[in-house]
Design a protein around this motif. Sequence first.
Motif, mmCIF file in Angstrom:
data_model
loop_
_atom_site.group_PDB
_atom_site.id
_atom_site.type_symbol
_atom_site.label_atom_id
_atom_site.label_comp_id
_atom_site.label_asym_id
_atom_site.label_seq_id
_atom_site.Cartn_x
_atom_site.Cartn_y
_atom_site.Cartn_z
ATOM 1 N N GLY A 19 0.788 -1.222 0.000
ATOM 2 C CA GLY A 19 0.000 0.000 0.000
ATOM 3 C C GLY A 19 0.820 1.271 0.000
ATOM 4 N N GLY A 20 2.148 1.145 0.037
ATOM 5 C CA GLY A 20 3.002 2.326 0.112
ATOM 6 C C GLY A 20 3.600 2.698 -1.232
ATOM 7 N N MET A 21 4.356 3.799 -1.222
ATOM 8 C CA MET A 21 5.067 4.254 -2.404
ATOM 9 C C MET A 21 6.527 4.454 -2.017
ATOM 10 S SD MET A 21 6.634 6.585 -4.470
ATOM 11 C CE MET A 21 6.359 8.252 -3.893
ATOM 12 N N LEU A 76 2.225 -2.712 -8.253
ATOM 13 C CA LEU A 76 1.832 -4.108 -8.014
ATOM 14 C C LEU A 76 0.452 -4.115 -7.368
ATOM 15 C CD1 LEU A 76 4.149 -5.874 -8.996
ATOM 16 C CD2 LEU A 76 5.117 -3.906 -7.805
ATOM 17 N N VAL A 77 -0.499 -4.788 -8.009
ATOM 18 C CA VAL A 77 -1.879 -4.817 -7.522
ATOM 19 C C VAL A 77 -2.187 -6.201 -6.965
ATOM 20 C CG1 VAL A 77 -4.297 -4.409 -8.103
ATOM 21 C CG2 VAL A 77 -2.501 -3.127 -9.301
ATOM 22 N N THR A 78 -2.501 -6.270 -5.676
ATOM 23 C CA THR A 78 -2.831 -7.537 -5.021
ATOM 24 C C THR A 78 -4.313 -7.859 -5.204
ATOM 25 O OG1 THR A 78 -2.829 -6.191 -2.994
ATOM 26 C CG2 THR A 78 -0.964 -7.654 -3.335
ATOM 27 N N PRO A 79 -4.727 -9.094 -4.922
ATOM 28 C CA PRO A 79 -6.114 -9.494 -5.191
ATOM 29 C C PRO A 79 -7.173 -8.631 -4.493
ATOM 30 C CG PRO A 79 -4.781 -11.442 -4.869
ATOM 31 C CD PRO A 79 -3.903 -10.269 -4.538
ATOM 32 N N ASP A 80 -6.808 -7.971 -3.392
ATOM 33 C CA ASP A 80 -7.779 -7.104 -2.704
ATOM 34 C C ASP A 80 -7.883 -5.718 -3.330
ATOM 35 O OD1 ASP A 80 -5.318 -6.104 -1.975
ATOM 36 O OD2 ASP A 80 -5.623 -6.273 0.185
ATOM 37 N N GLY A 81 -7.170 -5.481 -4.432
ATOM 38 C CA GLY A 81 -7.239 -4.201 -5.129
ATOM 39 C C GLY A 81 -6.252 -3.172 -4.615
ATOM 40 N N THR A 140 0.720 -1.207 -4.576
ATOM 41 C CA THR A 140 2.012 -0.909 -3.960
ATOM 42 C C THR A 140 2.909 -0.364 -5.059
ATOM 43 O OG1 THR A 140 1.702 -2.699 -2.363
ATOM 44 C CG2 THR A 140 3.961 -1.888 -2.687
ATOM 45 N N MET A 141 3.463 0.838 -4.834
ATOM 46 C CA MET A 141 4.169 1.533 -5.903
ATOM 47 C C MET A 141 5.661 1.640 -5.624
ATOM 48 S SD MET A 141 1.504 4.608 -6.845
ATOM 49 C CE MET A 141 1.482 5.310 -5.199
ATOM 50 N N ASN A 142 6.444 1.424 -6.667
ATOM 51 C CA ASN A 142 7.885 1.639 -6.637
ATOM 52 C C ASN A 142 8.202 2.576 -7.796
ATOM 53 O OD1 ASN A 142 9.220 -0.636 -4.703
ATOM 54 N ND2 ASN A 142 7.337 -1.370 -5.657
ATOM 55 N N THR A 143 8.639 3.776 -7.466
ATOM 56 C CA THR A 143 8.701 4.829 -8.472
ATOM 57 C C THR A 143 10.118 5.321 -8.720
ATOM 58 O OG1 THR A 143 6.487 5.559 -7.819
ATOM 59 C CG2 THR A 143 7.800 7.095 -9.119
ATOM 60 N N ASP A 177 0.974 11.743 -0.238
ATOM 61 C CA ASP A 177 1.367 10.506 0.428
ATOM 62 C C ASP A 177 1.813 10.845 1.850
ATOM 63 O OD1 ASP A 177 3.822 8.576 1.124
ATOM 64 O OD2 ASP A 177 2.513 7.492 -0.253
ATOM 65 N N SER A 178 1.514 9.980 2.814
ATOM 66 C CA SER A 178 1.868 10.286 4.202
ATOM 67 C C SER A 178 3.379 10.389 4.389
ATOM 68 C CB SER A 178 1.281 9.233 5.149
ATOM 69 O OG SER A 178 1.741 7.940 4.820
ATOM 70 N N PHE A 179 4.157 9.614 3.615
ATOM 71 C CA PHE A 179 5.607 9.709 3.736
ATOM 72 C C PHE A 179 6.125 11.007 3.115
ATOM 73 C CE2 PHE A 179 4.823 5.286 4.536
ATOM 74 C CZ PHE A 179 5.761 4.957 5.502
#
Length: 333
Positions: free
Chosen positions: A35-37, A120-125, A128-131, A191-193
């Motif tokens: 769920g993060g970036m 990356l999209v998990t089955p729950d929708g 997770t991002m790597n930019t 984004d919170s970060f």
Amino acid sequence: MTALRYDVLGIGNAIVDVLARTEDDFLVAQGMRKGGMALIDEARAEAVYAAMGPAVEVSGGSAANTIAGVASFGARACFVGKVKDDPLGTVFAHDIRAAGVAFDTRPAGDGPATARSFILVTPDGERTMNTYLGAAQDLHPDDIDPDAVAAAAITYLEGYLWDPENAKNAFVKAAKIAHGAGRTVALTLSDSFCVDRWRDEFLQLMRSGTVDLVFANEAELRSLYQTADFDAAVAALRKDIRLAVVTRSEKGCLVVSRDATAAVKAFPVDRVVDTTGAGDLFAAGFLFGIARGDDHETAARLGALAAAEVIQHIGARPEASLQALAQQTGLLA
């Protein structure tokens, strides 16, 4: 006053999204926070791409997604962001123009490659991002066209782009031009970060009046005020900004002004496929509504409608006409 040419002009990272479905185990194996970036360098970008499954390339970038959504509502939209003169840069420019958005930022001839985000999209929708930001970080104050900014009802700034010094200066330049022309300036905290890194500067932008409207989700709001108490954070937000919107996923949103708080429900969806772009598209609907003079609650319903559309398919840009959907639901005549 400069004649109005655009309803919304967005400034942000010009990124091509590389999306793939995956399982939670893959995220764990790769050391990714679900769920993060995460910001990554070019070497890590190549490693992630090699490890991930079959992917789809779709032009993205937070503010660019928002501006594509604004155009889908039938509004006049413009985007400012930096790509390199390379294959992915060509893809980005083509896609955003094909969405009906004016895009005239000169591409870089050398330096880092066009930015890309591995999603990356998990089955729950959940996404997770790597930019890898690449050329997007090279946005410069010289890339800001004063005439275009002055001709936009709202200038929309992407918090993700607050990291590089030149981009930061570009933001401030655009805000001054917009206010000088009597226009509105909006900021998404992104984004919170991102908020963790730039909390004091974001608060200063709000308290100084450099921005008039702020978009945040619950995590970003709590990070901004360093509290787990949601109500206390909302109370602090009200004092710091003339208008703000706090998105709360399936709980809808709160529109916070100096003297009122309005809760607006989320639109129901059949199935969440991919949450990528939900906040971006919510902002598109809200900005569209504000630009056309709607009240805050109507603008928020337009945002909820756009967010509902985008989370029901892969990718962060609308596949259906948001203008047509708004007409079908009675939000547009």
